[in-house]
Scaffold this motif. Structure first.
Motif, short mmCIF file in Angstrom:
data_model
loop_
_atom_site.label_atom_id
_atom_site.label_comp_id
_atom_site.label_asym_id
_atom_site.label_seq_id
_atom_site.Cartn_x
_atom_site.Cartn_y
_atom_site.Cartn_z
N UNK A 232 -15.51 -40.68 -92.96
CA UNK A 232 -15.53 -42.07 -93.37
C UNK A 232 -15.08 -42.24 -94.81
N UNK A 233 -15.53 -41.36 -95.69
CA UNK A 233 -15.14 -41.44 -97.10
C UNK A 233 -13.68 -41.03 -97.29
N UNK A 234 -13.25 -40.05 -96.54
CA UNK A 234 -11.85 -39.63 -96.55
C UNK A 234 -10.95 -40.80 -96.14
N UNK A 235 -11.33 -41.46 -95.05
CA UNK A 235 -10.53 -42.57 -94.55
C UNK A 235 -10.53 -43.77 -95.47
N UNK A 236 -11.66 -44.04 -96.12
CA UNK A 236 -11.72 -45.16 -97.06
C UNK A 236 -10.76 -44.94 -98.21
N UNK A 237 -10.74 -43.70 -98.76
CA UNK A 237 -9.80 -43.39 -99.83
C UNK A 237 -8.36 -43.59 -99.40
N UNK A 238 -8.04 -43.19 -98.15
CA UNK A 238 -6.68 -43.34 -97.64
C UNK A 238 -6.32 -44.81 -97.43
N UNK A 239 -7.23 -45.57 -96.83
CA UNK A 239 -6.95 -46.98 -96.55
C UNK A 239 -6.84 -47.81 -97.81
N UNK A 240 -7.66 -47.52 -98.82
CA UNK A 240 -7.56 -48.26 -100.07
C UNK A 240 -6.19 -48.02 -100.72
N UNK A 241 -5.73 -46.78 -100.67
CA UNK A 241 -4.40 -46.47 -101.22
C UNK A 241 -3.32 -47.26 -100.50
N UNK A 242 -3.42 -47.36 -99.17
CA UNK A 242 -2.40 -48.08 -98.39
C UNK A 242 -2.50 -49.59 -98.59
N UNK A 243 -3.71 -50.12 -98.61
CA UNK A 243 -3.90 -51.56 -98.71
C UNK A 243 -3.53 -52.11 -100.08
N UNK A 244 -3.74 -51.33 -101.13
CA UNK A 244 -3.47 -51.80 -102.49
C UNK A 244 -2.07 -51.48 -102.98
N UNK A 245 -1.29 -50.78 -102.19
CA UNK A 245 0.09 -50.51 -102.58
C UNK A 245 0.98 -51.69 -102.16
N UNK A 246 1.68 -52.32 -103.08
CA UNK A 246 2.55 -53.45 -102.72
C UNK A 246 3.67 -53.03 -101.78
N UNK A 247 4.17 -54.00 -101.02
CA UNK A 247 5.27 -53.74 -100.10
C UNK A 247 6.60 -53.61 -100.83
N UNK A 248 6.65 -54.10 -102.05
CA UNK A 248 7.93 -54.12 -102.77
C UNK A 248 8.11 -52.96 -103.73
N UNK A 249 7.08 -52.16 -103.95
CA UNK A 249 7.20 -51.06 -104.90
C UNK A 249 5.88 -50.33 -105.06
N UNK A 250 5.91 -49.25 -105.83
CA UNK A 250 4.72 -48.45 -106.01
C UNK A 250 3.73 -49.07 -106.99
N UNK A 251 2.45 -48.85 -106.75
CA UNK A 251 1.41 -49.29 -107.67
C UNK A 251 1.27 -48.25 -108.79
N UNK A 252 0.50 -48.58 -109.79
CA UNK A 252 0.26 -47.64 -110.87
C UNK A 252 -0.81 -46.63 -110.45
N UNK A 253 -0.52 -45.36 -110.65
CA UNK A 253 -1.47 -44.32 -110.32
C UNK A 253 -2.75 -44.44 -111.13
N UNK A 254 -2.64 -44.98 -112.34
CA UNK A 254 -3.78 -45.02 -113.25
C UNK A 254 -4.92 -45.89 -112.72
N UNK A 255 -4.62 -46.86 -111.85
CA UNK A 255 -5.71 -47.64 -111.27
C UNK A 255 -5.85 -47.44 -109.76
N UNK A 256 -4.76 -47.02 -109.09
CA UNK A 256 -4.83 -46.84 -107.64
C UNK A 256 -5.70 -45.63 -107.28
N UNK A 257 -5.55 -44.54 -108.01
CA UNK A 257 -6.36 -43.36 -107.73
C UNK A 257 -7.84 -43.61 -108.00
N UNK A 258 -8.23 -44.16 -109.15
CA UNK A 258 -9.66 -44.47 -109.35
C UNK A 258 -10.19 -45.48 -108.33
N UNK A 259 -9.34 -46.41 -107.90
CA UNK A 259 -9.79 -47.40 -106.90
C UNK A 259 -10.12 -46.72 -105.58
N UNK A 260 -9.30 -45.77 -105.16
CA UNK A 260 -9.54 -45.06 -103.90
C UNK A 260 -10.81 -44.22 -103.98
N UNK A 261 -10.95 -43.47 -105.07
CA UNK A 261 -12.14 -42.65 -105.23
C UNK A 261 -13.38 -43.52 -105.44
#
Length: 339
Positions: free
Chosen positions: A80-109
């Protein structure tokens, strides 16, 4: 925690103190990471992808090892925790380009850790099979949210088209889409996680977890508050599982509800059992052995039509390993060191 309290810890907890042969035990791990660093120089694309998969699963196994092998908390909902980290990364990544690693990684964790805080606050008040079933129930809740609601894309899952950007101002530090950059990023995360847990388990916090695993009732009788330590270990373990899920989502560019299912939790539990409970090295060995065995038994070139029954072959092999090696694969190395 004062000296008097530490002296009350069980002998297994006090065994966490520095040992004369620690440097020798660390040598195989260092050599293993050195080999991983050199592998992309001589391997084709398929084997590089397979190695990345093994490293991500090894990180996932390390996160569960902290709970099961070091604290004695058997969690059957870690996917469940593994999947939440994966889904947050996918949901918060824009369709037009990459998100910033500096906030996307802490958001997933952080999302995995926050969910673990709620789950742990309730489940850690139980023990044994009740704890196992509650963690499984919460993981299945996350699974059905992803599977049955538009938020998670249903059974079709969600595609992630861009890896995150690693920039400092306008200067790009890393391009995760170029060459083997992402491979070394995954390797760096695995090495950092292993080092973090190794240091943590040698600290006062780690000695407290060892004492809880050995005899929690004795720790309480000594006036030790065990619940906050278990909750902290549970949240840290889930956050690291979220990191593994984040890396998994970026590697495949796709997530679906299957990564949250109970059989994924069972698979990572088998990895640490196969490698050897109570050892960080065992989590690495278990992830390696489990993945290679899975790839072997799924090969139609070797097993022909019987390859579609790979779960049966894998299950029988793991039963044989557990029967013949009760201390896991790491027991082979410990036996040699003791001679």
């Amino acid at each position: 925690m004062n000296t008097t309290t530490l002296s009350a810890l069980p002998a297994s907890a006090q065994a966490a103190a520095p040992a004369p042969r620690r440097s020798l035990k660390a040598l195989p791990v260092l050599l293993g990471f050195a080999v991983l660093a050199l592998l992309p120089l001589g391997l084709s694309g398929f084997y590089v992808e397979l190695t990345m998969k093994i490293m991500i699963l090894a990180l996932f196994a390390l996160s569960l090892e902290l709970l099961v092998g070091q604290t004695g908390l058997v969690c059957f909902g870690h996917a469940g925790f593994f999947g939440i980290g994966a889904y947050v990364a996918a949901l918060l990544t824009p369709q037009a380009g990459g998100a910033s690693l500096w906030w996307l990684l802490p958001a997933s964790m952080g999302a995995a850790g926050l969910y673990a805080l709620a789950v742990g606050a309730l489940s850690l008040r139980t023990k044994g099979v009740y704890f196992i079933m509650i963690t499984l129930a919460f993981a299945q809740m996350a699974y059905f949210v992803a599977h049955d609601t538009p938020l998670g894309g249903g059974s079709d899952g969600i595609y992630l088209y861009f890896k995150p950007e690693v920039k400092l101002g306008d200067f790009q530090l890393l391009d995760l889409d170029t060459g083997h950059t992402y491979y070394y990023f995954v390797l760096g995360c695995l090495a950092a996680t292993f080092a973090l847990l190794a240091l943590l388990l040698r600290s006062r916090f780690g000695r407290a977890l060892a004492g809880i695993k050995a005899n929690e009732q004795r720790m309480r009788a000594a006036g030790f508050a065990t619940y906050p330590y278990k909750l902290a270990a549970f949240v840290l373990s889930a956050s690291l599982a979220g990191l593994a899920g984040f890396l998994y989502a970026l590697k495949d560019g796709f997530v679906n509800p299957e990564i949250l299912s109970w059989h994924h939790s069972g698979a990572v539990l088998l990895m640490i059992i196969l490698g050897g409970l109570g050892h960080l090295r065992g989590a690495l060995l278990g992830a390696l052995a489990f993945t290679l065995l899975q790839e072997l038994y799924q090969s139609e070139a070797i097993f022909g039509a019987f390859a579609k029954h790979w779960q049966l072959s894998l299950g029988l092999t793991i039963i044989a390993f557990v029967a013949l090696l009760p201390h896991g694969l790491v027991g082979l190395f410990n036996r040699k060191e003791a001679q």
